[in-house]
Design an enzyme around this catalytic site. Structure first.
Site, mmCIF file in Angstrom:
data_model
loop_
_atom_site.group_PDB
_atom_site.id
_atom_site.type_symbol
_atom_site.label_atom_id
_atom_site.label_comp_id
_atom_site.label_asym_id
_atom_site.label_seq_id
_atom_site.Cartn_x
_atom_site.Cartn_y
_atom_site.Cartn_z
ATOM 1 N N ASP A 161 2.118 6.107 -9.920
ATOM 2 C CA ASP A 161 3.536 5.962 -9.659
ATOM 3 C C ASP A 161 4.192 5.472 -10.954
ATOM 4 O O ASP A 161 3.511 4.935 -11.838
ATOM 5 C CB ASP A 161 3.723 4.953 -8.522
ATOM 6 C CG ASP A 161 5.181 4.631 -8.269
ATOM 7 O OD1 ASP A 161 5.993 5.563 -8.229
ATOM 8 O OD2 ASP A 161 5.499 3.435 -8.132
ATOM 9 N N ASP A 198 2.854 1.172 -5.842
ATOM 10 C CA ASP A 198 3.246 -0.150 -5.342
ATOM 11 C C ASP A 198 4.075 -0.121 -4.071
ATOM 12 O O ASP A 198 4.219 -1.159 -3.413
ATOM 13 C CB ASP A 198 4.052 -0.881 -6.410
ATOM 14 C CG ASP A 198 5.445 -0.286 -6.593
ATOM 15 O OD1 ASP A 198 6.431 -0.995 -6.335
ATOM 16 O OD2 ASP A 198 5.542 0.886 -6.979
ATOM 17 N N ASP A 230 7.921 3.828 -11.380
ATOM 18 C CA ASP A 230 8.701 2.597 -11.287
ATOM 19 C C ASP A 230 7.860 1.454 -10.717
ATOM 20 O O ASP A 230 7.224 1.592 -9.672
ATOM 21 C CB ASP A 230 9.914 2.810 -10.392
ATOM 22 C CG ASP A 230 10.910 3.801 -11.000
ATOM 23 O OD1 ASP A 230 10.723 4.170 -12.167
ATOM 24 O OD2 ASP A 230 11.847 4.212 -10.297
#
Length: 418
Positions: free
Chosen positions: A208, A364, A210
């Site tokens: 991922d 996250d 961000d």
């Protein structure tokens, strides 16, 4: 003979020498200051004993102190005590010659490590630092679920300290639950992986972007420049916590960017800050032959140049609509949402001919969950509690290259690959 190898029928399988022959067993434990030649001298002495076979051996040196364990069988013998008595003078001679202590004791029924069919797992304890109560708590938790620690080795001392415990006899679910409680209580990260070739057979990783590959959320930076930071931050937090449908929340946030000059995208991209350890992780895995890429709910105008700068193999993200040099507040093309991330992972793996069980995903947020559970190994990185609970394992360290220790690589191996 040509063609694929085939299993032999049981009746035609070659015998394993001595399988049904009675034997006596002994365990020799060597401890003391390490120096060249200790191991060679012990095995040279054992070679002079008739009918002796080495069935297990393990050696470790900790800060200059040697610990070596050797299990031997005497085929045709039946008396462990008699074998110990015969080996005792030999052990004493080796000890005198090398300056180490050599203890001999019975080891009836000992078999080679991993030959008894008992389930085995790697337990990785990470921290900065690792508190003693984390190791002690892990050891107690392992024992409480019927596990035994067969070996411990240090994987790294920087940027995090990490230890790998090889554990036998415990069921995976019970082990993860017990160790999860220890991690929560001590602040250390504790990961569990099954022992086997699958751990070192991983060949593709997706990250991922961000709050994983880079610090912060790109859309929040864009919203700040549009004067809509507080509004967008509230929507982002709700989406990451799984309280809102990702596509709806994404469209609502993007709508708040309407009228923003397209040049702002370049400004935000130039100010991106990689998570500490990101370059080390990617560089190391690339040199080990991994395919590396990013899958983001963010925007291709940011992620494509980022992927190019890092030399990544693939990237998938959403695309902001632009007209007359400004953002329209809309999106074009397929939406990369929670299921879209999992589809992208599967697509990249298929394009490179890599089975999903040989893939790793790191993320996250709630929109990463499908990707994390689809991959052979899904790692929740500084994630929300409910994401950590559903991923295969979790890391709460601020360093992305700690992923390498979860994969079983030592710091020395990382430095060699660098």
């Amino acid at each position: 003979m040509t063609g694929p190898a085939q299993d032999l029928p049981a009746a035609d399988a070659p015998d394993v020498p001595g399988d049904d022959v009675p034997h006596a067993g002994a365990l020799l434990t060597v401890t003391g200051a390490d120096r060249p030649g200790v191991t060679a001298q012990l095995f040279t002495a054992l070679a002079g004993v008739p009918a002796l076979e080495v069935v297990d051996a393990e050696q470790v040196v900790v800060h200059g102190q040697l610990v070596l364990g050797v299990v031997v069988h005497e085929h045709g013998g039946t008396d462990d005590a008699a074998l110990v008595a015969r080996l005792a003078p030999l052990a004493a001679e080796v000890g005198t010659a090398t300056g180490v202590a050599v203890l001999v004791e019975p080891a009836a029924g000992a078999t080679g490590l991993g030959l008894d069919g008992v389930r085995r797992h790697h337990v990785i304890v990470l921290g900065r630092p690792v508190p003693p109560d984390a190791v002690g708590g892990a050891a107690r938790a392992i024992a409480d679920v019927g596990g035994n620690i067969d070996a411990i080795r240090r994987l790294s001392d920087y940027p995090v300290t990490s230890f790998e415990l090889t554990v036998s006899g415990a069921e995976a679910g019970a082990l993860r639950a017990a160790l999860g409680a220890v991690a929560a209580a001590t602040g250390a990260d504790i990961a569990v992986e099954q022992v086997g070739l699958a751990r070192r057979s991983k060949r593709l990783i997706v990250l991922d972007v961000d709050s994983t590959l880079v610090r912060g959320e790109v859309i929040d930076e864009l919203a700040a420049r549009a004067g809509r930071a507080a509004e967008v931050a509230r929507i982002t937090a709700a989406a990451m916590n799984g309280e809102l449908d990702f596509e709806q929340s994404l469209r609502a946030r993007v709508a708040a960017l309407a009228g923003l000059p397209v040049g702002v995208l370049d400004e935000v991209r130039e100010h991106l800050v990689l998570t500490p350890g990101a370059r080390t992780l990617i560089r190391t895995l690339q040199r080990l032959g991994f395919r590396c890429g990013i899958v983001s709910g963010g925007f291709t105008q940011i992620t494509d140049p980022l992927a190019a700068s890092l030399g990544l193999d693939f990237a998938a993200a959403n695309t902001l609509e632009v007209a007359d040099g400004v953002l329209t507040g809309g999106l074009v093309g397929e939406i990369v949402d929670r299921p879209g991330k999992a589809r992208a992972l599967a697509r990249f793996a298929a394009e490179h001919g890599i089975p999903l069980e040989q893939t790793v995903a790191v993320g996250d947020g709630a929109n990463d969950l499908d990707m994390l559970t689809t991959a052979g190994l899904g790692i929740a990185f500084n994630a929300k509690p409910f994401v950590r609970e559903q991923a295969h394992t979790a890391l709460n360290q601020p360093y992305l290259d700690a992923v390498l220790q979860v994969l079983g690589f030592t710091r020395d191996e990382v430095l060699d690959a660098g």
